[in-house]
Design an enzyme around this catalytic site. Structure first.
Site, PDB file in Angstrom:
ATOM      1  N   GLY A  41       0.827  -1.198   0.000  1.00 29.49           N
ATOM      2  CA  GLY A  41       0.000   0.000   0.000  1.00 29.49           C
ATOM      3  C   GLY A  41       0.856   1.241   0.000  1.00 29.49           C
ATOM      4  O   GLY A  41       2.085   1.187   0.036  1.00 29.49           O
ATOM      5  N   LYS A  42       0.181   2.375  -0.036  1.00 23.37           N
ATOM      6  CA  LYS A  42       0.861   3.662  -0.084  1.00 23.37           C
ATOM      7  C   LYS A  42       0.177   4.608   0.878  1.00 23.37           C
ATOM      8  O   LYS A  42      -1.005   4.899   0.730  1.00 23.37           O
ATOM      9  CB  LYS A  42       0.830   4.215  -1.509  1.00 23.37           C
ATOM     10  CG  LYS A  42       1.782   5.362  -1.739  1.00 23.37           C
ATOM     11  CD  LYS A  42       1.913   5.643  -3.223  1.00 23.37           C
ATOM     12  CE  LYS A  42       3.006   6.641  -3.496  1.00 23.37           C
ATOM     13  NZ  LYS A  42       3.180   6.871  -4.941  1.00 23.37           N
ATOM     14  N   VAL A  48       4.345   1.029   1.921  1.00 22.67           N
ATOM     15  CA  VAL A  48       4.372  -0.160   2.773  1.00 22.67           C
ATOM     16  C   VAL A  48       4.643  -1.346   1.860  1.00 22.67           C
ATOM     17  O   VAL A  48       3.881  -1.613   0.935  1.00 22.67           O
ATOM     18  CB  VAL A  48       3.051  -0.352   3.535  1.00 22.67           C
ATOM     19  CG1 VAL A  48       3.138  -1.594   4.417  1.00 22.67           C
ATOM     20  CG2 VAL A  48       2.726   0.866   4.367  1.00 22.67           C
ATOM     21  N   LYS A  63       7.294  -0.309   6.494  1.00 23.36           N
ATOM     22  CA  LYS A  63       6.827   1.032   6.152  1.00 23.36           C
ATOM     23  C   LYS A  63       8.050   1.896   5.855  1.00 23.36           C
ATOM     24  O   LYS A  63       8.928   2.051   6.697  1.00 23.36           O
ATOM     25  CB  LYS A  63       6.020   1.614   7.313  1.00 23.36           C
ATOM     26  CG  LYS A  63       5.399   2.976   7.039  1.00 23.36           C
ATOM     27  CD  LYS A  63       4.571   3.405   8.239  1.00 23.36           C
ATOM     28  CE  LYS A  63       3.904   4.746   8.019  1.00 23.36           C
ATOM     29  NZ  LYS A  63       3.080   5.141   9.183  1.00 23.36           N
ATOM     30  N   ASP A 156      -7.952   8.224  16.274  1.00 23.32           N
ATOM     31  CA  ASP A 156      -8.251   8.110  14.840  1.00 23.32           C
ATOM     32  C   ASP A 156      -8.785   6.718  14.525  1.00 23.32           C
ATOM     33  O   ASP A 156      -8.379   6.085  13.549  1.00 23.32           O
ATOM     34  CB  ASP A 156      -6.998   8.409  14.012  1.00 23.32           C
ATOM     35  CG  ASP A 156      -7.321   8.639  12.535  1.00 23.32           C
ATOM     36  OD1 ASP A 156      -8.487   8.985  12.234  1.00 23.32           O
ATOM     37  OD2 ASP A 156      -6.422   8.478  11.700  1.00 23.32           O
TER      38      ASP A 156
END
Length: 778
Positions: A41-42, A48, A63, A156
């Protein structure tokens, strides 16, 4: 469970397993013993990637944070996240194994889970049964209870930050917004996502982080059971008003006892909101106790003996660095005084927890590393000589890599003596609590941009001070990072002894950057070097004419707050070509959504400039806001006095196939901080540059939206010469006088009726939101 092995091990195991891949790639990249593979992912701070241990085959998620492209305050948040993850050891919290670094990148080696996000799980499956929802909910509550017991508030919580392992058990991830709430102090920073944030956070009031987490848990539970969100609106201002009122529709199919739990958690008054203890005693929560699930058993708490330190005893420097990065222990004198007091206190608890972590999982230099030909290979953060609980120094561990280095240099010839000296110097400067803070706040490696976040400790709390005042009622939003600039209470953290640049060669090769194709008022940014990949990058501190413009225009683009509705959004799956990327520079811009928050592209920007002359700043801001309000389906928020964030969602057609355009608008003076007075004596005039930066979404639609705004800005002030200046600045041909802007000429076959220079009368028609069972929600 995690596929990771024992955390933070200080070296390779005594046994050797056969290599999982008999023929590894010739040009494989390594982070320590881990071989970098596909992109997972980004995220907003970096990529990542999947990492595979070269001996054991253990899988981890790595990461990769590019320090040169992020501001100091963002790097401080990464360091704070590292320190917080060191405090948390729970089966439903993502684990941090190790931290590696070189001159350009920071590498966080995290636990790898294969189930993806809970968000995507809901997209695929729809609303869950009460039994499955209760299982997830109890795991979330168990992890939060553990975090709150150590004064850590996540702030969050949302389905995007909840991961699933191969057995569909929860892992809470992304503690980038987390904060320590010491004692009875309150937090101030408004952060999180509007759909999941509580009313007091939206209003900009001081709040209890634990109560804020409970509201978010209630919204998540509602989403699990209904497949939709309790508060939702296409317009951000309307969404915030709905959250403030706290009125939502309760579907009839939710069990009655669960309805009472939801109403108690999604309660506007924080004092009336259910606490964690009350939730764990609720009948619906206890209803699943008879359901066998070993993962629901409470995790044993970490108990450490808190002893009084002698007045002349030595404190562990790694632990002190980690505590400083948490944000609430920056007063060194007070911290030392509390640590040496006879009474138990928060400081001693955190100190001994971090010291206990360091003793149980020592971080030593890696051994038996694969051959590396990198110019600047990642190096592991290792511990300094450890202290016992009585303040006595223990002997330092050294690996064979430090004592005898045989790595090849950049040209391929071995230089053992020089590399050994460099490694020894680096290991002396980069020691920490197995990945704790290294004081990057003053490192020249960080970007020269003006900071975007405000980091100022609250009295007795680890929360950033809110700067720039509270947003207005019309454009109030929840910045996931602090506004540009800051309040008077801001101060940088004390300089660290380890804040010097990492030694090593000038840098690593970078990918080549192509020449951008110019279009009117549009300039895509090329790669940082703009040279072939074999050319070393320029020095971070070096610069030529226009460095001020570059530092201004390359400011951090925070992701727009809010989460796409999972009952409207199609799950995004990367293609095989995207997943085969190995280097951070060549990773796909449309990779799958990362585990670590909302995504932006850090490798390429698309910007449009507009220069305005002889207009006061207040008039420019008013014209921009008026242009925002005149475009239907466009919502905006105020980041600071000179920055806006906007999102445009085109209407018509199924929304699941329509990607919104998110961009940022920054106003900067071209004449310095004090523009020249206007000719009429009113003052405040000057030359201002308005920069539109694309964050996400289709580039073509972004251009049309910006040109519509540009047309309205120029229509209020006749300045053809300034328009020509803007076109010349962007390398475009000057448009003939009287020619309409391209925004009023939509391309053939792609009409966009909402992008017009005149506002449409009346609000757009409301759309009925459909739950996953197909029934319309009011």
């Amino acid at each position: 469970m995690s596929s990771g092995a024992k955390e933070g091990g200080g070296g390779s195991p005594a046994y050797h397993l056969p290599h999982p891949h008999p023929h590894p790639p010739q040009h494989a990249q390594y982070v320590g013993p881990y071989r970098l593979e596909k992109t997972l992912g980004k995220g907003q701070t970096g990529l990542v990637k999947l990492g595979v241990h070269c001996i054991t085959g253990q899988k981890v998620a790595i990461k990769i944070v590019n320090r040169e492209k992020l501001s100091e305050s963002v790097l401080m948040k990464v360091e704070r996240e590292i320190a917080i993850l060191k405090l948390i050891e729970h089966p439903h919290v993502l684990k941090l194994h190790d931290v590696y670094e070189n001159k350009k990148y920071l590498y966080l080696v995290l636990e790898h889970v294969s189930g993806g996000e809970l968000f995507d799980y809901l997209v695929k499956k729809g609303r869950l049964t009460p039994k499955e929802a209760r299982k997830f909910f109890r795991q979330i509550v168990s992890a939060l209870d553990f975090c709150h017991s150590y004064s850590i508030c996540h702030r969050d919580l949302k389905p995007e930050n909840l991961l699933l392992d191969e057995k569909n058990n929860i892992r809470i991830a992304d503690f980038g917004m987390a904060s320590l709430q010491v004692g009875d102090s309150l937090l101030e920073t408004s952060c999180g996502s509007p759909h999941y944030a509580c009313p007091e956070v939206i209003k900009g009031e001081k709040y209890d982080g634990r109560r804020a987490d409970m509201w978010s848990c209630g919204v998540i539970l509602f989403a699990l059971l209904v497949g939709a969100l309790p508060f939702d609106d296409d317009n951000l201002r309307q969404l915030l008003e709905k959250v403030k009122r706290g009125v939502f529709h309760m579907p009839h199919f939710i069990p009655p006892d669960c309805q009472s739990l939801l109403r108690g958690m999604i309660e506007v008054e924080p004092e009336k909101r259910l606490s964690l203890e009350q939730i764990q005693k609720h009948p619906w929560y206890l209803g699943g106790k008879h359901e066998p699930d070993p993962c629901l058993e409470p995790a044993p708490g970490r108990r450490v003996a808190m002893r009084s330190l002698p007045s002349n005893g030595e404190l562990d420097p790694d632990v002190l660095e980690s505590m400083a990065s948490l944000g609430c222990f920056r007063d060194r004198e007070r911290l030392h005084r509390e640590l040496r007091s006879e009474e138990e206190n928060q400081e001693k608890m955190i100190y001994y927890l971090l010291l206990d972590r360091k003793e149980r999982y020592p971080s030593c230099e890696d051994q038996d590393l694969p051959p590396r030909n990198d110019v600047d290979p990642p190096r592991k953060r290792v511990d300094s000589p450890m202290l016992s609980r009585h303040g006595k120094r223990r002997p330092e561990r050294k690996s064979m890599e430090v004592l005898s280095i045989t790595d090849a240099g950049g040209g391929g010839s071995p230089v053992p003596t020089r590399r050994a000296l460099e490694m020894a110097q680096h290991s002396q400067r980069s020691r920490s609590v197995s990945g704790a803070s290294t004081g990057l706040s003053s490192s020249p490696l960080s970007s020269p941009r003006s900071p975007v976040f405000s980091f100022s400790p609250e009295p007795g709390a680890g929360d950033e001070a809110r700067g720039g005042g509270s947003p207005t009622s019309k454009t109030q939003t929840l910045p996931s990072r602090g506004p540009r600039g800051g309040g008077a209470g801001e101060q940088p953290p004390p300089p660290s002894a380890r804040s010097t640049p990492l030694p090593g060669p000038p840098g690593s090769p970078r990918s080549s950057g192509g020449t951008p194709l110019h279009s009117p008022l549009h300039t895509p940014r090329a790669s940082p070097t703009g040279t072939p990949g074999t050319t070393p990058p320029p020095s971070p501190g070096g610069g030529v004419g226009g460095a001020a413009w570059r530092s201004r225009l390359n400011s951090i683009r925070n992701s727009f707050l809010g989460s796409p509705r999972f009952h409207r959004r199609k799950m995004q799956v990367p293609t095989a070509e995207e997943m085969s990327s190995l280097t951070p520079e060549s990773s796909p811009e449309l990779a799958k959504r990362s585990w670590f928050g909302n995504f932006i592209s850090l490798d390429k920007e698309e910007q449009i400039f507009l220069v305005l002359k002889d207009k006061p700043l207040s008039s420019i801001k008013a014209d921009i806001v008026h242009a925002f309000l005149s475009i239907p389906s466009l919502s905006h928020s105020v980041l600071s006095q000179t920055s806006f964030r906007a999102e445009y969602k085109a209407s018509g057609g199924p929304s699941v196939f329509q990607k919104p355009v998110r961009f940022q608008v920054d106003i900067s003076s071209s004449e310095g901080p004090e523009p020249s007075p206007r000719r009429d004596g009113s003052g405040g005039g000057g030359i201002y540059s308005v920069t539109f930066t694309l964050i996400s979404g289709p580039s073509r639609r972004f251009k049309r939206v910006v040109e519509t705004i540009q047309a309205q800005l120029l229509s209020t002030h006749d300045q053809p010469s300034v328009q020509a200046l803007a076109d010349e600045k962007n390398g475009a041909q000057t448009r003939p006088a009287g020619a309409p802007p391209r925004s009023l000429q939509p391309p053939p076959g792609r009409p966009d009726p909402e992008l017009s220079s005149s506002p449409r009368r009346g609000p757009p028609k409301d759309k009925k939101l459909l739950a996953t069972n197909g029934t319309p929600l009011p």
